[in-house]
Write a protein that holds these residues in place. Structure first.
Motif, PDB file in Angstrom:
ATOM      1  N   ASP A   2      16.308  50.735  37.052  1.00  0.00           N
ATOM      2  CA  ASP A   2      17.260  51.454  36.217  1.00  0.00           C
ATOM      3  C   ASP A   2      18.664  51.351  36.815  1.00  0.00           C
ATOM      4  O   ASP A   2      18.858  51.588  38.001  1.00  0.00           O
ATOM      5  CB  ASP A   2      16.821  52.910  36.122  1.00  0.00           C
ATOM      6  CG  ASP A   2      17.574  53.698  35.075  1.00  0.00           C
ATOM      7  OD1 ASP A   2      18.825  53.600  35.046  1.00  0.00           O
ATOM      8  OD2 ASP A   2      16.927  54.402  34.299  1.00  0.00           O
ATOM      9  N   ILE A   3      19.657  51.028  36.009  1.00  0.00           N
ATOM     10  CA  ILE A   3      21.028  50.869  36.489  1.00  0.00           C
ATOM     11  C   ILE A   3      21.571  52.172  37.068  1.00  0.00           C
ATOM     12  O   ILE A   3      22.363  52.171  38.007  1.00  0.00           O
ATOM     13  CB  ILE A   3      21.960  50.316  35.377  1.00  0.00           C
ATOM     14  CG1 ILE A   3      23.324  49.933  35.949  1.00  0.00           C
ATOM     15  CG2 ILE A   3      22.122  51.328  34.259  1.00  0.00           C
ATOM     16  CD1 ILE A   3      23.301  48.782  36.884  1.00  0.00           C
ATOM     17  N   ARG A   4      21.128  53.312  36.524  1.00  0.00           N
ATOM     18  CA  ARG A   4      21.584  54.600  37.067  1.00  0.00           C
ATOM     19  C   ARG A   4      21.126  54.768  38.510  1.00  0.00           C
ATOM     20  O   ARG A   4      21.856  55.292  39.337  1.00  0.00           O
ATOM     21  CB  ARG A   4      21.062  55.751  36.215  1.00  0.00           C
ATOM     22  CG  ARG A   4      21.678  55.772  34.825  1.00  0.00           C
ATOM     23  CD  ARG A   4      20.992  56.769  33.962  1.00  0.00           C
ATOM     24  NE  ARG A   4      19.613  56.304  33.738  1.00  0.00           N
ATOM     25  CZ  ARG A   4      18.781  56.838  32.876  1.00  0.00           C
ATOM     26  NH1 ARG A   4      19.128  57.888  32.186  1.00  0.00           N
ATOM     27  NH2 ARG A   4      17.580  56.348  32.713  1.00  0.00           N
ATOM     28  N   LEU A   5      19.919  54.315  38.801  1.00  0.00           N
ATOM     29  CA  LEU A   5      19.403  54.395  40.165  1.00  0.00           C
ATOM     30  C   LEU A   5      20.221  53.521  41.097  1.00  0.00           C
ATOM     31  O   LEU A   5      20.654  53.965  42.155  1.00  0.00           O
ATOM     32  CB  LEU A   5      17.930  53.980  40.190  1.00  0.00           C
ATOM     33  CG  LEU A   5      17.285  53.901  41.567  1.00  0.00           C
ATOM     34  CD1 LEU A   5      17.230  55.271  42.202  1.00  0.00           C
ATOM     35  CD2 LEU A   5      15.900  53.300  41.467  1.00  0.00           C
ATOM     36  N   LYS A   6      20.472  52.284  40.703  1.00  0.00           N
ATOM     37  CA  LYS A   6      21.230  51.364  41.553  1.00  0.00           C
ATOM     38  C   LYS A   6      22.642  51.866  41.817  1.00  0.00           C
ATOM     39  O   LYS A   6      23.115  51.848  42.949  1.00  0.00           O
ATOM     40  CB  LYS A   6      21.276  49.980  40.909  1.00  0.00           C
ATOM     41  CG  LYS A   6      19.962  49.243  40.942  1.00  0.00           C
ATOM     42  CD  LYS A   6      19.988  47.970  40.153  1.00  0.00           C
ATOM     43  CE  LYS A   6      20.951  46.973  40.688  1.00  0.00           C
ATOM     44  NZ  LYS A   6      20.892  45.678  40.006  1.00  0.00           N
ATOM     45  N   ALA A  30      16.557  56.721  49.824  1.00  0.00           N
ATOM     46  CA  ALA A  30      16.625  56.972  48.388  1.00  0.00           C
ATOM     47  C   ALA A  30      15.237  57.340  47.879  1.00  0.00           C
ATOM     48  O   ALA A  30      14.245  56.705  48.239  1.00  0.00           O
ATOM     49  CB  ALA A  30      17.142  55.746  47.653  1.00  0.00           C
ATOM     50  N   HIS A  31      15.181  58.394  47.053  1.00  0.00           N
ATOM     51  CA  HIS A  31      13.913  58.856  46.491  1.00  0.00           C
ATOM     52  C   HIS A  31      14.085  59.060  44.998  1.00  0.00           C
ATOM     53  O   HIS A  31      15.089  59.576  44.544  1.00  0.00           O
ATOM     54  CB  HIS A  31      13.495  60.187  47.122  1.00  0.00           C
ATOM     55  CG  HIS A  31      13.301  60.090  48.595  1.00  0.00           C
ATOM     56  ND1 HIS A  31      12.155  59.622  49.158  1.00  0.00           N
ATOM     57  CD2 HIS A  31      14.127  60.398  49.618  1.00  0.00           C
ATOM     58  CE1 HIS A  31      12.267  59.649  50.477  1.00  0.00           C
ATOM     59  NE2 HIS A  31      13.471  60.115  50.777  1.00  0.00           N
ATOM     60  N   VAL A  43      19.435  60.976  47.507  1.00  0.00           N
ATOM     61  CA  VAL A  43      19.735  60.196  48.705  1.00  0.00           C
ATOM     62  C   VAL A  43      19.773  61.195  49.850  1.00  0.00           C
ATOM     63  O   VAL A  43      20.472  62.202  49.767  1.00  0.00           O
ATOM     64  CB  VAL A  43      21.090  59.456  48.572  1.00  0.00           C
ATOM     65  CG1 VAL A  43      21.450  58.737  49.859  1.00  0.00           C
ATOM     66  CG2 VAL A  43      21.034  58.474  47.412  1.00  0.00           C
ATOM     67  N   GLN A  44      19.004  60.916  50.900  1.00  0.00           N
ATOM     68  CA  GLN A  44      18.877  61.864  52.009  1.00  0.00           C
ATOM     69  C   GLN A  44      19.331  61.248  53.325  1.00  0.00           C
ATOM     70  O   GLN A  44      19.113  60.070  53.578  1.00  0.00           O
ATOM     71  CB  GLN A  44      17.424  62.308  52.164  1.00  0.00           C
ATOM     72  CG  GLN A  44      16.864  62.977  50.951  1.00  0.00           C
ATOM     73  CD  GLN A  44      15.391  63.284  51.098  1.00  0.00           C
ATOM     74  OE1 GLN A  44      14.723  62.816  52.003  1.00  0.00           O
ATOM     75  NE2 GLN A  44      14.881  64.081  50.177  1.00  0.00           N
TER      76      GLN A  44
END
Length: 66
Positions: A2-6, A30-31, A43-44
């Motif tokens: 998904d582009i939102r994730l990237k 990233a989770h 993102v942790q």
């Protein structure tokens, strides 16, 4: 992917990498659950005495917890 994730992971990592570089945190990690709705991405960064998580939802809400 998904582009939102990237894009979220890349932007959050760029902005929050000072936690790794200056404070000695481990990260970014990233989770995201693949099939959840709404899409939640986090993102942790962690250190023995500190944990910082930046989250985003596909519906536009953002939060930072420490």
């Amino acid at each position: 992917m998904d582009i939102r994730l990237k894009t979220f992971v890349a932007e959050a990592s760029t902005r929050m990498n000072f936690l790794r570089d200056e404070l000695g945190c481990i990260g970014p990690e990233a989770h995201h659950p693949g099939d959840s709705y709404p899409l939640v991405i986090s993102v942790q960064y962690r250190r023995r005495d500190l944990a910082v998580e930046v989250m985003d939802r596909a519906e536009g809400h953002e939060s930072i917890t420490a």
